[in-house]
Design a protein around this motif. Structure first.
Motif, PDB file in Angstrom:
ATOM      1  N   GLY A 186       1.144  -1.053  -0.182  1.00  0.00           N
ATOM      2  CA  GLY A 186      -0.172   0.199   0.225  1.00  0.00           C
ATOM      3  C   GLY A 186       1.332   1.430   0.249  1.00  0.00           C
ATOM      4  N   ALA A 187       1.728   1.904   0.726  1.00  0.00           N
ATOM      5  CA  ALA A 187       2.362   2.604   0.849  1.00  0.00           C
ATOM      6  C   ALA A 187       3.663   2.474  -0.267  1.00  0.00           C
ATOM      7  CB  ALA A 187       3.417   2.497   2.524  1.00  0.00           C
ATOM      8  N   PHE A 188       3.903   1.694  -1.048  1.00  0.00           N
ATOM      9  CA  PHE A 188       4.365   1.279  -2.116  1.00  0.00           C
ATOM     10  C   PHE A 188       3.993   1.550  -2.968  1.00  0.00           C
ATOM     11  CE2 PHE A 188       6.641  -0.009  -6.104  1.00  0.00           C
ATOM     12  CZ  PHE A 188       8.169  -0.409  -5.149  1.00  0.00           C
ATOM     13  N   THR A 189       2.739   1.822  -3.010  1.00  0.00           N
ATOM     14  CA  THR A 189       1.859   2.072  -4.677  1.00  0.00           C
ATOM     15  C   THR A 189       1.752   3.305  -4.352  1.00  0.00           C
ATOM     16  OG1 THR A 189       0.591   0.279  -4.647  1.00  0.00           O
ATOM     17  CG2 THR A 189       0.132   1.435  -5.329  1.00  0.00           C
ATOM     18  N   ILE A 190       1.428   4.061  -3.222  1.00  0.00           N
ATOM     19  CA  ILE A 190       1.432   5.332  -3.144  1.00  0.00           C
ATOM     20  C   ILE A 190       2.191   6.055  -3.429  1.00  0.00           C
ATOM     21  CG2 ILE A 190       1.182   5.479  -0.615  1.00  0.00           C
ATOM     22  CD1 ILE A 190      -0.936   7.832  -0.509  1.00  0.00           C
ATOM     23  N   ILE A 191       3.032   5.826  -2.648  1.00  0.00           N
ATOM     24  CA  ILE A 191       4.593   6.385  -3.406  1.00  0.00           C
ATOM     25  C   ILE A 191       4.647   6.780  -4.547  1.00  0.00           C
ATOM     26  CG2 ILE A 191       6.425   7.061  -2.797  1.00  0.00           C
ATOM     27  CD1 ILE A 191       6.225   5.869   0.109  1.00  0.00           C
ATOM     28  N   VAL A 192       5.472   5.732  -5.231  1.00  0.00           N
ATOM     29  CA  VAL A 192       5.435   5.373  -6.727  1.00  0.00           C
ATOM     30  C   VAL A 192       4.270   6.317  -7.655  1.00  0.00           C
ATOM     31  CG1 VAL A 192       5.283   3.246  -8.557  1.00  0.00           C
ATOM     32  CG2 VAL A 192       6.503   3.719  -6.356  1.00  0.00           C
ATOM     33  N   VAL A 193       2.926   5.890  -7.681  1.00  0.00           N
ATOM     34  CA  VAL A 193       1.622   6.703  -8.452  1.00  0.00           C
ATOM     35  C   VAL A 193       2.034   7.905  -7.815  1.00  0.00           C
ATOM     36  CG1 VAL A 193      -0.792   6.624  -8.686  1.00  0.00           C
ATOM     37  CG2 VAL A 193       0.756   4.614  -8.365  1.00  0.00           C
TER      38      VAL A 193
END
Length: 619
Positions: free
Chosen positions: A547-554
């Motif tokens: 979840g954290a990875f996705t929100i930061i990358v996007v």
């Protein structure tokens, strides 16, 4: 010592100068009312007092040969003081009650005779059985009932009140139980009663009239940290550990390791993993696994440097294997129980004492948190403080909406927002903890003890403060040496840098061009993802890391190819690669070092006890 008196009454005394003389006088008078004058003794178990209690106890003992003073220069804890006094007692029936005389003394004869008559082995007064008269205000009664229900549920006790300070024991039964009782403080009463029932001794619980004395209240350190952890420890010893035979351990260990693979896929949703892998370059995914594997010898090297600073040596490959095993345990067992496995492995295979094993692990964790906080925590705290995470989450929600994976509906914005908040909290705690350790190392004032006392005035707080101080002291030994600090610090940054390079190779496997900007975003995403996954709060079967990875990358890239679904797929594959390498390394290390994972977890009980004993001796 052969018993020369029928009854011995022990009065636990800590700073009781104002009431001790009256308590001893009332006790003698009450005993004389139903026992021959020379058939009993009263022992004042004075426990490292800071007031005039020792002088008063000496005077009482010199005035009446039925009174004895058992003195300790150091603070032993209520339970340990009772245990030592009981071992020194002469009576066949051993009794104790609190010196505040909260329980009406008219019950003393009933208490003594239930055991002295031979009808029961243990007797205890109760404030909760029918017929009891206890004036318990809500602020004391509600926590007491809740605590006793937990004991009945987890420790399968038949009693309603475990903490009433009004108990009697047959000498043989008590001495048989004392060696197994580990708590030295307030949980002693509960543990002795639970172990007596498990051992088959006859236990009587009878109603008493009880009036509270003083202003006792719920104490955070004693009641939550102390009593709660002791319930868990006793449950493990009595209900779990006896079932972990060698055969069960070997079988369960093999099964659990393979189940870990299935659990990992269930946790990440098999359909999502397969969908994410489709189209990715398998060769680059394999290369990412090799790069991640390269970080493990660096972990062994860093661990060697930490142990060296703590005055123990170890070879890199053995230490790397021990880390592989402990990290595999963390994937198999809940609550990071695998961490303690490492202390067992280095003790069993290299004779490194348990206290050093636990201390070195704690130091390593501090540097891990420090490294990933340096890599990503500062930027994250800024985003959270300015509300930037909410804007990014809203953008993701508008772009993707909800996602259904394996029958579960996931709101990426909600999941990622929660992950960011958790990661920010963990990062902030890490920064504060390191700052406190560094400041404490440079000051004469003991900040740890002052902080614990600020939230608790109970004597148990001193014990907790001592445990924390020993941990902080071990960290300070590394921090205070500039060379060691730099080696371990840069080693930690190198380890987590390879973790990020692994993720970048997965980006490339998905056809995403790796630019300098994406590299910076990846450092941030991986750092925050690792901070976030400390707490398992993600909905929909997706981990907080993802979840954290996705929100930061996007949220921090403008690449149209990096949609939320693609970023989520990259996070899933990245995490899966790292877990697979960990499990493969753990299996190999267990075979090489001949270590059973469940046996190692079972031995954690011994490890914890040994570490605590060594710490007490050092203190």
């Amino acid at each position: 010592m052969s018993p020369t008196r029928e009854v011995s009454v022990v009065l636990p005394a800590y700073d009781e100068a104002a009431t001790l003389a009256d308590t001893v006088e009332i006790t003698l008078e009450t005993l004389e009312s139903f026992l021959p004058a020379e058939s009993f003794e009263v022992i004042v178990a004075e426990d490292g007092c800071s007031d005039r209690t020792p002088e008063i106890a000496d005077r009482l003992a010199s005035d009446d040969d039925r009174v004895r003073h058992y003195h300790s220069d150091d603070r032993l804890g209520r339970g340990k003081a009772l245990g030592q006094a009981f071992r020194a007692a002469e009576g066949q029936t051993l009794v104790y009650f609190d010196t505040d005389l909260a329980t009406d003394m008219r019950h003393l004869e009933e208490l003594v005779e239930r055991v002295r008559s031979g009808e029961y082995d243990v007797a205890t007064g109760s404030r909760w059985v029918p017929g009891a008269d206890a004036d318990r205000p809500a602020r004391r009664g509600i926590p007491s009932k809740g605590y006793n229900r937990l004991v009945r549920l987890f420790l399968r006790s038949d009693l309603l009140d475990h903490q009433c300070g009004f108990k009697a024991f047959d000498r043989g039964a008590l001495l048989d139980l004392l060696d197994d009782v580990e708590d030295d403080h307030w949980f002693w009463d509960t543990e002795i009663l639970v172990r007596a029932q498990r051992a088959g001794y006859r236990v009587a619980e009878f109603p008493v009239e009880w009036t509270p004395q003083g202003d006792s209240k719920v104490d955070l350190v004693r009641d939550v940290f102390g009593m709660g952890s002791q319930i868990v420890r006793t449950w493990w010893q009595l209900s779990v550990s006896p079932r972990l035979t060698r055969r069960v351990s070997m079988t369960a260990g093999s099964v659990l390791v393979f189940v870990a693979l299935a659990l990992m896929l269930v946790y990440l949703e098999p359909a999502a993993v397969l969908d994410a892998i489709t189209g990715a370059d398998p060769a680059l995914v394999a290369v990412s696994a090799v790069v991640y594997l390269l970080s493990w010898p660096l972990r062994g090297l860093r661990y060697r440097d930490i142990l060296s600073r703590l005055d123990y040596e170890g070879d890199i490959w053995f230490l790397t294997g021990a880390i592989f095993i402990s990290q595999t345990g963390n994937l198999v067992f809940p609550a990071r129980a695998g961490d303690a496995v490492r202390a067992y492995v280095v003790k069993a295979r290299r004779s490194i004492p348990y206290p050093t094993g636990f201390a070195s692990l704690a130091v390593e964790r501090v540097f891990d948190l420090l490294a990933i906080t340096v890599l990503g925590g500062s930027v994250l705290l800024g985003l959270v403080a300015t509300g930037g995470t909410e804007e990014v989450a809203a953008a993701i929600a508008a772009d993707v909406g909800t996602v259904t994976i394996g029958g579960e509906t996931l709101n990426p914005a909600a999941a990622a927002g929660t992950a960011m908040q958790v990661a920010a909290g963990v990062g902030l705690v890490a920064i504060i903890a390191v700052a406190v350790i560094v400041v404490n190392a440079r000051r004469d004032t003991n900040l740890v003890r002052r902080g614990v006392r600020a939230i608790s005035n109970d004597s148990y707080a001193e014990y907790v403060a001592g445990v924390i101080e020993r941990f902080v002291g071990d960290v300070e030994r590394v921090v205070s040496d500039r060379g060691a600090f730099l080696r371990v610090g840069f080693g930690s940054l190198a380890i987590w840098t390879l973790d990020v390079v692994t993720a970048l190779l997965v980006f490339a496997a998905f056809g995403i061009e790796v630019t300098p900007y994406l590299t910076a975003v990846a450092f941030f995403a991986v750092s925050v993802g690792n901070l976030a996954k400390i707490l398992p709060l993600s909905p929909g079967g997706i981990g907080l890391y993802e979840g954290a990875f996705t929100i930061i990358v996007v949220g921090l890239t403008a690449n149209p190819a990096l949609t939320a679904l693609v970023a989520l797929g990259i996070a899933i594959v990245d995490h899966a690669v790292k877990n697979l390498v960990t499990i493969a390394g753990g299996l190999t290390a267990m075979a090489w070092l001949n270590v059973s994972l469940t046996t190692a977890v079972a031995e954690t009980e011994e490890a914890s006890a040994s570490a605590a004993d060594a710490g007490d001796e050092a203190a």
